[in-house]
Design an enzyme around this catalytic site. Sequence first.
Site, mmCIF file in Angstrom:
data_model
loop_
_atom_site.group_PDB
_atom_site.id
_atom_site.type_symbol
_atom_site.label_atom_id
_atom_site.label_comp_id
_atom_site.label_asym_id
_atom_site.label_seq_id
_atom_site.Cartn_x
_atom_site.Cartn_y
_atom_site.Cartn_z
ATOM 1 N N GLU A 55 0.772 -1.353 0.031
ATOM 2 C CA GLU A 55 0.030 0.072 0.000
ATOM 3 C C GLU A 55 0.909 1.147 -0.084
ATOM 4 O O GLU A 55 0.497 2.289 -0.809
ATOM 5 C CB GLU A 55 -0.844 0.106 1.368
ATOM 6 C CG GLU A 55 -1.945 -1.254 1.319
ATOM 7 C CD GLU A 55 -1.322 -2.385 2.151
ATOM 8 O OE1 GLU A 55 -2.194 -2.949 2.770
ATOM 9 O OE2 GLU A 55 -0.151 -2.609 2.134
ATOM 10 N N THR A 164 13.247 -42.920 -9.399
ATOM 11 C CA THR A 164 13.914 -41.388 -8.997
ATOM 12 C C THR A 164 15.420 -41.725 -9.188
ATOM 13 O O THR A 164 16.214 -40.796 -9.088
ATOM 14 C CB THR A 164 13.406 -40.954 -7.875
ATOM 15 O OG1 THR A 164 14.028 -41.978 -6.683
ATOM 16 C CG2 THR A 164 12.115 -40.813 -7.628
ATOM 17 N N TRP A 173 21.625 -37.099 -14.583
ATOM 18 C CA TRP A 173 20.527 -36.154 -14.280
ATOM 19 C C TRP A 173 19.205 -36.901 -15.032
ATOM 20 O O TRP A 173 19.786 -37.360 -16.308
ATOM 21 C CB TRP A 173 20.710 -34.844 -14.826
ATOM 22 C CG TRP A 173 21.805 -34.017 -14.085
ATOM 23 C CD1 TRP A 173 22.943 -33.960 -14.884
ATOM 24 C CD2 TRP A 173 21.648 -33.487 -12.978
ATOM 25 N NE1 TRP A 173 23.976 -33.023 -13.696
ATOM 26 C CE2 TRP A 173 22.948 -32.684 -12.733
ATOM 27 C CE3 TRP A 173 20.655 -33.378 -12.077
ATOM 28 C CZ2 TRP A 173 23.310 -31.941 -11.579
ATOM 29 C CZ3 TRP A 173 20.832 -32.354 -10.976
ATOM 30 C CH2 TRP A 173 22.077 -31.653 -10.847
ATOM 31 N N SER A 227 19.629 -37.690 11.633
ATOM 32 C CA SER A 227 19.586 -38.265 13.013
ATOM 33 C C SER A 227 20.595 -38.541 13.759
ATOM 34 O O SER A 227 20.819 -38.334 14.912
ATOM 35 C CB SER A 227 18.221 -39.274 13.054
ATOM 36 O OG SER A 227 18.836 -40.421 12.364
ATOM 37 N N PRO A 300 13.433 -41.153 -1.326
ATOM 38 C CA PRO A 300 12.288 -41.830 -1.057
ATOM 39 C C PRO A 300 11.931 -41.880 0.459
ATOM 40 O O PRO A 300 10.643 -42.242 0.986
ATOM 41 C CB PRO A 300 12.196 -43.281 -1.587
ATOM 42 C CG PRO A 300 13.728 -43.315 -1.942
ATOM 43 C CD PRO A 300 14.278 -41.905 -2.049
#
Length: 366
Positions: A55, A164, A173, A227, A300
Site C-alpha cells: 500500500e 527416481t 541427471w 538423526s 524416498p
Amino acid sequence: MYTNADYRYMASAIQLAKRPVQSPHPNPRVGCVIVKDDRVLGQGFHAKAGEAHAEIMAMRGAGGQIEGATVYVTLEPCAHTGKTGPCAHTLRAAKVKKVIVAMQDPNFKVSGKGLQILRQAGIECLSGLLDMQARELNPGFIKRMQTGLPWVRSKIAMSIDGRTALANGASQWITGSAARVDVQQWRAKADVILTGSGTVLKDNPQLTLRDIACDSIRQPLRVIVDSQLRIPVTANIFQAPGKVMLANVISDESRDYNNNTQLCRFPVNSIGNNAGVALPLLLQQLAQTEINEVHVEAGPTLNGSLLRESLLDEIVLYMAPVLLGDKARPLFELAELSDMQDKYQLECKDMRQVGKDIRFVYQRVN
C-alpha cells in the site's frame, strides 16, 4: 457487488504480488493498485521484510495524493506496528474513499482489525474479491497462521516408469537442463530447503539458490534431517553460502562445524517404525521461527515419512522421457496397501512442459 473494473484492478494487484523472485519472508506476498476516476494513480508490491508494504509503495507511486481514491489490495491492510507502521492508519489519514481487499489477514494480530479501522473512519470496505487467487499467493503464511505449521512442498524428478534413481543410487541427471533451471524458481519461493542425510551423502549437493534474476539473493536456510550426524564436516553443503541446521537426535557438540551451522536435537519419531527425527516437531519449530514454506529435495525415505505423517502439502513432479527399470528406486518408501480405500489422494493443480520434461503440481487431498 463488484464491477468488471474491480475484477481487472484486483487481478493486476495479484500479478504485482507475484513480482518478487524471492518471498518477502516472513511476510506474505501482497500487491496493491490505487485508482481514481478509472485511472491508475499508483501501484506497488511488498518486496522484502522491513521495507515498505504494498500500500505504501502504491501511495508513493501516486505521489501521496490519493484522497477519494479506491484501493485494491490482495491482503487486508495491517493494523499493527512491526518493522513498519500500520497501513490501515496510513490509508485512513490519506482519506481514501473505498478499500477492496481480496482476503482478510489470517494473522490474529490483524484479522478484521485493519478493515475495522477504515470503516470507523467512514471508508467503505469490501472483502472477498478474487479470494482464491489471493490465497494461492501465500499458502505457507496462511497455513502457519492457521495451524502452526509451514507449507511443505517436495520436488521430485522421475522417469516415466516412476523411478527416481538407479538401484546403485545414481540419479544425475534424470531431467534436462530446463527443468533444473525451473527448480530454482521453486527454491526461491521457499524459506527453507529440506533434505535428508542420505541425499547429502550420496549426491554431496550445495542446495543453494542460484541462476535466478534477482538483485541480491537471500539463501534459504538449509535443514538436513541427519538423526545420527553421519554427514562429514567437509560436505559441500557446509562450504556453500548460507546457514545450515542439522536436525538430529544425538547432538554431538564435539564435531567441528562452521559458524553457520546449527545443531538442533529433537525427540525420536514415535510414528511407525521410523527411529529418526520427529518431523512434526521439526516443522513446528521452523514455523515458530516464522518459516512459511519448506521446499524438500530428498529421497524416498524422507519423502515417504512426510507423506505417511500427513505433513506433505504439495508435490512438484518432473517426469522425464526415460525408463530406469523396475529395480530402480521409487518416489516414496511406503508400506504396502491392502485396501484401495487406503490410497493417497492427490489433486493435479497444474501440468506443463518444461524443456523435454513434463512438470506436474499435485496437492494432497485431505
